[in-house]
Design an enzyme around this catalytic site. Structure first.
Site, PDB file in Angstrom:
ATOM      1  N   MET A   1      35.009  40.510  29.753  1.00 53.88           N
ATOM      2  CA  MET A   1      34.796  39.086  29.460  1.00 53.88           C
ATOM      3  C   MET A   1      34.773  38.857  27.947  1.00 53.88           C
ATOM      4  O   MET A   1      33.845  38.287  27.397  1.00 53.88           O
ATOM      5  CB  MET A   1      33.483  38.650  30.114  1.00 53.88           C
ATOM      6  CG  MET A   1      33.322  37.167  30.289  1.00 53.88           C
ATOM      7  SD  MET A   1      34.653  36.431  31.230  1.00 53.88           S
ATOM      8  CE  MET A   1      33.748  35.296  32.273  1.00 53.88           C
ATOM      9  N   GLY A   2      35.846  39.303  27.287  1.00 56.43           N
ATOM     10  CA  GLY A   2      36.007  39.016  25.853  1.00 56.43           C
ATOM     11  C   GLY A   2      36.726  37.682  25.708  1.00 56.43           C
ATOM     12  O   GLY A   2      36.661  36.823  26.588  1.00 56.43           O
ATOM     13  N   ARG A   3      37.442  37.538  24.595  1.00 55.03           N
ATOM     14  CA  ARG A   3      38.139  36.272  24.333  1.00 55.03           C
ATOM     15  C   ARG A   3      39.084  35.890  25.467  1.00 55.03           C
ATOM     16  O   ARG A   3      39.078  34.776  25.955  1.00 55.03           O
ATOM     17  CB  ARG A   3      38.982  36.380  23.057  1.00 55.03           C
ATOM     18  CG  ARG A   3      38.221  36.461  21.783  1.00 55.03           C
ATOM     19  CD  ARG A   3      39.242  36.332  20.640  1.00 55.03           C
ATOM     20  NE  ARG A   3      38.667  36.708  19.377  1.00 55.03           N
ATOM     21  CZ  ARG A   3      38.638  37.955  18.917  1.00 55.03           C
ATOM     22  NH1 ARG A   3      39.166  38.937  19.619  1.00 55.03           N
ATOM     23  NH2 ARG A   3      38.083  38.227  17.762  1.00 55.03           N
ATOM     24  N   ILE A   4      39.947  36.855  25.853  1.00 54.16           N
ATOM     25  CA  ILE A   4      40.971  36.518  26.854  1.00 54.16           C
ATOM     26  C   ILE A   4      40.317  36.308  28.225  1.00 54.16           C
ATOM     27  O   ILE A   4      40.645  35.353  28.933  1.00 54.16           O
ATOM     28  CB  ILE A   4      42.076  37.598  26.894  1.00 54.16           C
ATOM     29  CG1 ILE A   4      42.777  37.686  25.531  1.00 54.16           C
ATOM     30  CG2 ILE A   4      43.103  37.288  27.998  1.00 54.16           C
ATOM     31  CD1 ILE A   4      43.815  38.794  25.402  1.00 54.16           C
TER      32      ILE A   4
ATOM     33  N   GLU B   1      54.980  52.400  30.607  1.00 55.95           N
ATOM     34  CA  GLU B   1      56.038  51.429  30.319  1.00 55.95           C
ATOM     35  C   GLU B   1      56.958  51.902  29.191  1.00 55.95           C
ATOM     36  O   GLU B   1      56.500  52.596  28.283  1.00 55.95           O
ATOM     37  CB  GLU B   1      55.422  50.043  29.999  1.00 55.95           C
ATOM     38  CG  GLU B   1      54.582  49.956  28.766  1.00 55.95           C
ATOM     39  CD  GLU B   1      53.954  48.558  28.626  1.00 55.95           C
ATOM     40  OE1 GLU B   1      53.235  48.122  29.546  1.00 55.95           O
ATOM     41  OE2 GLU B   1      54.208  47.924  27.598  1.00 55.95           O
TER      42      GLU B   1
ATOM     43  N   HIS C   1      55.923  43.143  29.981  1.00 53.52           N
ATOM     44  CA  HIS C   1      54.915  43.031  28.907  1.00 53.52           C
ATOM     45  C   HIS C   1      55.184  41.795  28.050  1.00 53.52           C
ATOM     46  O   HIS C   1      55.473  41.906  26.851  1.00 53.52           O
ATOM     47  CB  HIS C   1      54.917  44.311  28.046  1.00 53.52           C
ATOM     48  CG  HIS C   1      53.677  44.445  27.196  1.00 53.52           C
ATOM     49  ND1 HIS C   1      53.131  45.656  26.852  1.00 53.52           N
ATOM     50  CD2 HIS C   1      52.873  43.516  26.616  1.00 53.52           C
ATOM     51  CE1 HIS C   1      52.058  45.464  26.102  1.00 53.52           C
ATOM     52  NE2 HIS C   1      51.882  44.171  25.941  1.00 53.52           N
TER      53      HIS C   1
ATOM     54  N   THR D   1      47.166  41.980  32.794  1.00 52.56           N
ATOM     55  CA  THR D   1      47.888  41.642  31.558  1.00 52.56           C
ATOM     56  C   THR D   1      47.274  42.403  30.383  1.00 52.56           C
ATOM     57  O   THR D   1      47.489  42.049  29.226  1.00 52.56           O
ATOM     58  CB  THR D   1      47.811  40.124  31.256  1.00 52.56           C
ATOM     59  OG1 THR D   1      46.445  39.712  31.317  1.00 52.56           O
ATOM     60  CG2 THR D   1      48.628  39.312  32.219  1.00 52.56           C
ATOM     61  N   SER D   2      46.502  43.439  30.675  1.00 50.38           N
ATOM     62  CA  SER D   2      45.789  44.167  29.619  1.00 50.38           C
ATOM     63  C   SER D   2      46.584  45.391  29.180  1.00 50.38           C
ATOM     64  O   SER D   2      47.464  45.302  28.323  1.00 50.38           O
ATOM     65  CB  SER D   2      44.394  44.512  30.157  1.00 50.38           C
ATOM     66  OG  SER D   2      43.832  45.582  29.501  1.00 50.38           O
ATOM     67  N   ARG D   3      46.308  46.517  29.798  1.00 51.99           N
ATOM     68  CA  ARG D   3      47.074  47.734  29.544  1.00 51.99           C
ATOM     69  C   ARG D   3      47.232  48.482  30.866  1.00 51.99           C
ATOM     70  O   ARG D   3      46.287  48.573  31.655  1.00 51.99           O
ATOM     71  CB  ARG D   3      46.356  48.659  28.549  1.00 51.99           C
ATOM     72  CG  ARG D   3      46.482  48.255  27.092  1.00 51.99           C
ATOM     73  CD  ARG D   3      47.910  48.416  26.560  1.00 51.99           C
ATOM     74  NE  ARG D   3      48.029  48.053  25.161  1.00 51.99           N
ATOM     75  CZ  ARG D   3      48.311  46.829  24.711  1.00 51.99           C
ATOM     76  NH1 ARG D   3      48.533  45.835  25.558  1.00 51.99           N
ATOM     77  NH2 ARG D   3      48.401  46.599  23.425  1.00 51.99           N
TER      78      ARG D   3
HETATM   79  C1  8YV Z   1      51.765  42.332  22.038  1.00 55.62           C
HETATM   80  C2  8YV Z   1      49.724  43.110  23.319  1.00 55.62           C
HETATM   81  O1  8YV Z   1      52.931  41.693  22.322  1.00 55.62           O
HETATM   82  O2  8YV Z   1      48.690  42.366  21.346  1.00 55.62           O
HETATM   83  C3  8YV Z   1      48.685  43.135  22.279  1.00 55.62           C
HETATM   84  O3  8YV Z   1      47.777  43.979  22.416  1.00 55.62           O
HETATM   85  O4  8YV Z   1      49.617  43.759  24.273  1.00 55.62           O
HETATM   86  C4  8YV Z   1      50.933  42.275  23.276  1.00 55.62           C
HETATM   87  O5  8YV Z   1      50.570  41.002  23.632  1.00 55.62           O
HETATM   88  C5  8YV Z   1      52.063  43.710  21.560  1.00 55.62           C
HETATM   89  O6  8YV Z   1      50.990  44.552  21.617  1.00 55.62           O
HETATM   90  C6  8YV Z   1      52.544  43.679  20.143  1.00 55.62           C
HETATM   91  O7  8YV Z   1      52.388  44.938  19.526  1.00 55.62           O
END
Ligand code: 8YV
Length: 328
Positions: free
Chosen positions: A158-161, A272, A290, A241-243
């Site tokens: 629960m950070g910014r995003i 990826e 991504h 949408t994280s990692r």
């Molecule tokens: C970026 C991302 O596009 O900022 C991040 O951590 O995962 C992506 O949204 C990418 O990392 C740019 O280096």
């Protein structure tokens, strides 16, 4: 570095205006072809540069960093996630690391929400059907998905995003639940009407949709392990949408194949750009390249942040987006 222009090596193409401004301010080496650097090329850049501007596609691990030249004093990463850089080795070698937080929050939250809506409502499947010329017309029981309104959303991180996603989710009638290392401030909880779960396991077993917003660190690697994925209900959907590394992708593919998870919307992958072939064959999966933060506005703002970080550092001050190991 204060008196002459630093040599800045940029590993990928950035928006034109950003590259132009960088060339005005710094002695710049750009990557006009935009081909990701090989490890050898990366090491060479680390040896020559005063400042390296990498992205998520560069793996700057201990082995590479230990070959960095004496001039390298700053790694100003283009992106928020910092898991591609070995922060400990950088610190030991006196190299400052910065990132670009804050400016891609809203775009990433929008993309997450889009995926969260698209998955239960089978958007990608529907479009594939139409494009394949297989649509035979409307039917009362065709393409039935699941309602979003009234469902429980579990946010991991629960950070910014995470908070930006929660704000949007409320507008779609989702009940917001979250797990975080630390409980967020009561005012934020109240604003988001969010329910805190200290136990991730307990939260997972009760959610309809789970969305991942924590960074990838050694502590969150395979946070969604096979054991935890099994806690999800067979009606649950996962959005990431994280990692990719936060989910055990193999385990996810196996459980999805067995029908134990309803669907997954993935913008990031463990290896990826390689994607588990099992996932590629499934209909109830949304696979994106991504692109969570891929807006022109976002990329410009990221580039501006990189420039400010380099300029501040070159002028002898602490750059605003300095990253410390203790932040993660
Ligand atoms: C970026 C991302 O596009 O900022 C991040 O951590 O995962 C992506 O949204 C990418 O990392 C740019 O280096």
């Amino acid at each position: 570095m204060a008196n002459k222009k630093p040599l800045v090596i940029v590993t990928r193409r950035l928006p034109d205006v950003i590259e132009t401004r960088m060339m005005e301010l710094f002695d710049c080496r750009l990557n006009v072809d935009d081909a990701p650097m090989s490890q050898k090329e990366l090491v060479q850049a680390l040896q020559e540069a005063d400042v390296l501007v990498p992205t998520v596609t560069d793996r700057i691990e201990a082995a590479a960093l230990s070959q960095a030249g004496p001039r390298l004093k700053l790694i100003a990463s283009f992106g928020t996630g910092i898991d591609h850089i070995d922060l400990k080795t950088a610190r030991q070698r006196g190299i400052t690391v910065t990132n670009t937080p804050g400016v891609l929050t809203e775009d990433t939250a929008d993309m997450t929400m889009a995926m969260m809506l698209a998955l239960p409502r089978r958007l990608s499947e529907g479009e594939r059907l139409v494009r394949a010329g297989k649509w035979r017309g409307w039917g009362p029981t065709s393409m039935l998905g699941h309602r979003i309104w009234g469902k429980r959303l579990g946010i991991i991180g629960m950070g910014r995003i995470g908070q930006a996603v929660a704000r949007r989710a409320r507008g779609f009638g989702l009940a917001v639940h979250y797990h975080n290392r630390r409980r967020v401030h009561g005012d934020i909880e109240a604003e988001l009407e969010a329910t805190y779960w200290e136990s991730l396991d307990q939260m997972l077993s009760r959610m309809d949709i789970v969305s991942i917003h924590c960074p990838h660190t050694p502590a969150t690697y395979h946070l969604l392990s096979a054991r935890r994925l099994r806690l999800l209900s067979e009606h649950a959907y996962i959005v990431n949408t994280s990692r990719g590394e936060v989910i055990d992708e193999n385990a996810l593919a196996r459980l999805m194949e067995a029908g134990e998870i309803a669907g997954a919307a993935l913008d990031v992958f463990e290896h990826e750009p390689a994607i588990n072939p099992k996932l590629l064959r499934m209909e109830n999966v949304i696979l994106l390249p991504h692109m969570g933060s891929a807006t022109l506005e976002g990329r410009l703002a990221m580039g501006e942040k990189v420039i400010i970080n380099i300029k501040t550092f070159a002028d002898g001050h602490t750059p605003p987006d300095r990253v410390l190991e203790t932040m993660f």
